[in-house]
Structures are given as structure tokens and as C-alpha cells.
Write an enzyme that holds these catalytic residues in place. Structure first.
Site, short mmCIF file in Angstrom:
data_model
loop_
_atom_site.label_atom_id
_atom_site.label_comp_id
_atom_site.label_asym_id
_atom_site.label_seq_id
_atom_site.Cartn_x
_atom_site.Cartn_y
_atom_site.Cartn_z
N GLY A 103 44.49 28.40 34.92
CA GLY A 103 44.30 27.05 35.38
C GLY A 103 44.67 26.83 36.83
CB SER A 120 42.59 29.08 41.81
OG SER A 120 42.23 30.17 41.03
N GLY A 169 35.81 29.66 40.85
CA GLY A 169 36.53 28.98 41.93
C GLY A 169 35.66 27.95 42.62
CG ASP A 170 32.34 29.22 44.70
OD1 ASP A 170 33.27 29.19 45.53
OD2 ASP A 170 31.57 30.18 44.57
N GLY A 182 43.74 31.62 38.36
CA GLY A 182 42.77 32.39 37.58
C GLY A 182 42.58 31.76 36.22
#
Lengths: 306, 306
Positions: free
Chosen positions: B219, B214, B245-246, B216
Site C-alpha cells: 500500500g 509507495s 505506481g502510475d 509496493g
């Protein structure tokens, strides 16, 4: 039994962190959790002193269940409501010992919950030797609630102690409770005076039979029908003052039930407060220190000017 | 069904205060409370996307009961333990919007609780189409726990995604999970490199079939057996990144189960993350924005140097 009323009960959490830094993330190193709200603290101390104590007030939700599970030894007459019992979080900096307090709002009490509670309170009064009305009011409870509860106790012939602040104190005191126990801030808010003796006497003129003002580490000042006394500890102890005021209330109730003269009640209350400051865990007291301190308290009577 | 494992579940509390000032007292104006821990957040998003999801992991005490009561729509296969589920408290300043985080330690898991959990995990795998292993380990769980759970999933023929950090990630990745989803910090800690492309490829060489890093708001970068892609949103959205993120993990699992090609999986994951940042409540997503954003994600393949 002695009855304590805590309308705004709480589950008190203490979080120890290395150092609280706003806008960062913290690992809590230790968590302690225990039932709170002034009346529950008073009940815990009275139970430790060997009294038979019943607690009432409102409790709800999963936090309420956790609170009830922690009431070891105290008789539980808490009244279940739909809302959820609040939590309080005390974040203690391990580096400085300073505390940051976060207090959730209490549950909204509906008019029908309040009126059903009143019925159950009247039933509890029939077997009470004294009642203490303690702490703040949750949302939904009328601001004159304590005045109503004081009148109920007086009608039932049960001596009543009131320990609250602000408008609920102002209204409650007018209903003529046997004892009110304001601290310096509460007394100043009520009377407009920061001078202990005139303020304590002014509070008494508002209706309470006796006013026992807490002077923090300097002891208690009491204006009563039998006279005015100042009770001072032999030495100022250092430690955690959390719960010291609740311990004073517990000692005043115990003395009231025993029919002790005022100087004895005040010496007990000052000694028990100091023994609470001394104990390592907030709200507990050092039993040996209590006995030792009691003999050292100086109780001096004031000339009773009007 | 899709199975998510959250060994260190939490009850996530959000406290709004006017302004957090250390060593003073605060009235919390609003309290929100919901089940947390990465795997529970992933499950909530998958459920909202219409998937059949089961959650497992450890749960205990009154806080555990409160957590279970909040699992609306998710199948509860949480494993009860003697210790108490932790709370996390996010204190949000109403004035600045900044957050201060307080995380309780998790419950101590005994060796017998861990071994009984492993048996129940193996049973759950028999009806799982994919499994996600998410978050930190509570005390008492061996540091190689995720490696063990990855091997169990692979032995059962169930594709497995791992989303953790530190030593549990280092050990887990060596057990050859299908997907790992580190963020930039976790990737740097694992590989020693802050350069996304070399770090992602280095992580893959440690054993994972695919690494989806990730970046942030910029993308995702994915190194997979089918190639390496960078997926970038059409625009950077501003809002609350909690749970983004989840949501990416949820989309990657949905794409895995559907057998979608990598570019489609990545476009979904980037769009769902952005739609989560946009939603007013942390960890929820804006369904209309999700659909709209998906078409706008640019997915570019990298030349596959070794």
C-alpha cells in the site's frame, strides 16, 4: 535497372548494451537503425557499386515509413500493405561482442494484397535487366510464392537469382531460376548432404541453372552450365559476417548483368564478401579492400563428373 | 483539464519469446506496442476514469509519430523535437514469465527546444486544474528542470504532483511541489533511510507539502499537512505490477482535483494500484475490482510526532 524483391522487409535495429543479463534492466548505449531484409541489403550494396537498383516487396505502418525514409539512393517500388513492417533487434554485448537476435513476425499479407503485388511485379520486370528474390516469406504469402515469381521472370526473359531457404527454396528451385545461392545449412536442408560438392550438384539437379553455395569464410562453390568452380579468398578475414552473403548476391547479380564469365563473377563475389566482413559497420563494405582482395581470390575448376 | 508532463516519452514494445537465451536467435511470437513514459500511463488511466486529460512533453521522429497515433482519447499537446522518441523493449519469457528490459536513450533536447517548451507549458497551465510531472529527463534537459516546472505551476496557482527519482527529484522537491510519490528505492536514495515512516517524514521536510510513499504490494504511506496515514489493501493481489505506481498517481490527481480528504484519496490510490496488478494487460486496470477493492482498503492514522 536491377530489381530486388524483399517480401519480408524489416527495420533492423542494433542495440549496444554493456552485457545482456536475462531478467534485468538494461540501458541501451547506442541505437542504430536501418532498412533490412536480404533484398534491401543487396540493393544497398549494388547502389554503392554504381548500379541503378529498384526495390520491391511489402511495407506497412509506422515502421514501414521509417524503413522507406532510410532508403537513400535506392529506387522505392515497395508495395504498401495494411499490416505493419516487422522490426529485428540485434542486441550486441559490448563486453564480449556477442549478439542476441530478436525477430518480430512479419505482417499478414492478404490474398488481395498478394495478387495486386503480382501485377505490379510484372510491370517492374518489363524494365529489369535482372531480378533477385530474397529472404523469408511473411505470413499469408503462399509457400510457392518464389516459384511463381521465378516463372514470371522467366516468362518476361529476365534472369532471376533466388536466395531463400526451406520449403520456399525447395519449391522455387523447381521453377528453374538462373542462380540459387544457398549457404551450407540451406544446402544440407535441401539435399540432405553436408558434403559441399555433391550437395551443390544435387541442388542443381533440382532445377536451378547454376547453384552458388556459400562456404562461409572459405569462399564459394559454383555448379553452373559452364562448369564447376571453387573460389577461395587469399586469406580469411575476421570481422562482422553480417551481410557478407548479401554482398555475394550483389556481386553475382552485377556479374550476371555484365555477362562476365563465371570465374570473374565468383572472384568478385568472394572479394566483396570478405570486404564486407572487414568493414566496421554490418552490411557495408571496404571499397579499397574489395579491389585488393579481388586479385587474390583463387578460382579452381573441378573436373565435371556427372 | 488535468495536465501530465512526460519529458522522456517512449514507445513501449513488449516481445513475447519462448525463452530468452543470450547469443542466440529468437522468433518473437507476439508484439504489443503502446505509448509509454509515466505521464502517458497516468493520462491513460485518468481518461479511463472519465477525466479530461492533456499530455505534453517531447516527441520526435517516426517512433514519435507511432506514439502519437496510439494516444486514443487523450488530448495531445506533445511538443515536436528534432531528435527521435526512444523505444523500450520488454522481452517476456513465455516459459517463466520473467521480463528482460532494454531501454533506448531519449532524444537530445536542444536549449532552444527546452525554452520553447517552457513557454508552451505556461500556456497549458492556464487551463489546468492540476499537473503531474513524471519520469526521467532526456539528455539535454537541465537537471533542475522539474524544480523549474514546479515553480511555474505554483506561480500559476495549479497544484503539482512530482513523480521522478535521483537528482531531478532532489532538486524538484526543494521547489515545494504539492505531492511527491516516491517508491521505497527512490525514498531511500533521497533520504538515506530504508525505514518508511522516518524516510517519508524526512522527504517532507525537504519541501514537499505531502509525500505519498509507495510500499509496493503493502500500500501507501502518506505524510501530509493534515496528518500521516498508512493505507493497506485488504489482500495482496498477484499479477503484473507494471503501471501500478502510475495508477496510484492517477488516483491521487483525481482525488486532488475533487478535493477529497486524504484517507479517501489514499484508499482510491491503493485500490486502483491493486486493480492494475490484477488486469491481464500491463498498465490497464480491472474496473470492477477497483470498486470492490476500494471499500476494503484500511486507512490508519499515525500519531503525528515531529
Amino acid at each position: 535497372m536491377i530489381l530486388t524483391v524483399t517480401l519480408n522487409t524489416a527495420l533492423d535495429l542494433t542495440y549496444r548494451v554493456e552485457r545482456l543479463v536475462p531478467h534485468s534492466s538494461h540501458r541501451v548505449t547506442t541505437v542504430t537503425e536501418r532498412p533490412g531484409g536480404k533484398g534491401l541489403n543487396v540493393a544497398r550494396v549494388l547502389t554503392a557499386l554504381g548500379h541503378d537498383v529498384t526495390v520491391t516487396g511489402f511495407v506497412g505502418g509506422a515502421t514501414g515509413e521509417a524503413l522507406r525514409a532510410g532508403l537513400n539512393g535506392v529506387r522505392d517500388a515497395l508495395f504498401p500493405v495494411l499490416g505493419s513492417t516487422r522490426r529485428t533487434v540485434a542486441v550486441v554485448d559490448s563486453s564480449s561482442g556477442d549478439t542476441t537476435q530478436l525477430n518480430e513476425p512479419g505482417p499478414l499479407i492478404t490474398p488481395s494484397e498478394w495478387s495486386t503485388f503480382l501485377t505490379s511485379y510484372e510491370t517492374l520486370l518489363t524494365s529489369a535487366s535482372a531480378v533477385a528474390l530474397c529472404g523469408s516469406l511473411p505470413p499469408g504469402v503462399p509457400v510457392g510464392a518464389y516459384a511463381h515469381l521465378v516463372r514470371g521472370a522467366r516468362a518476361a526473359g529476365v534472369p532471376v537469382l533466388l536466395d531463400t531457404s526451406g520449403e520456399p527454396l525447395r519449391r522455387g528451385i523447381a521453377a528453374r531460376p538462373d542462380i540459387v545461392k544457398p549457404n551450407a545449412d540451406e544446402l544440407a536442408e535441401l539435399t540432405g548432404s553436408w558434403e559441399p560438392l555433391p550437395a551443390t550438384r544435387a541442388a542443381r539437379r533440382r532445377g536451378a541453372h547454376a547453384v552458388v553455395a556459400s562456404l562461409g569464410p572459405n569462399g564459394l562453390l559454383a555448379a553452373t552450365p559452364d562448369g564447376t568452380w571453387q573460389a577461395t579468398p587469399a586469406a580469411i578475414v575476421s570481422g562482422n559476417p553480417t551481410g557478407a552473403g548479401d554482398s555475394a548476391v550483389a556481386a553475382l547479380l552485377a556479374g550476371l548483368v555484365a555477362g562476365d564469365p563465371w570465374p570473374k563473377r565468383l572472384a568478385s563475389a568472394v572479394a566483396l564478401s570478405a570486404a564486407t566482413v572487414l568493414a566496421p559497420v554490418a552490411g557495408e563494405f571496404d571499397a579499397d579492400a574489395y579491389t585488393e582482395f579481388e586479385a587474390g581470390v583463387s578460382v579452381v575448376q573441378h573436373a565435371d563428373a556427372a
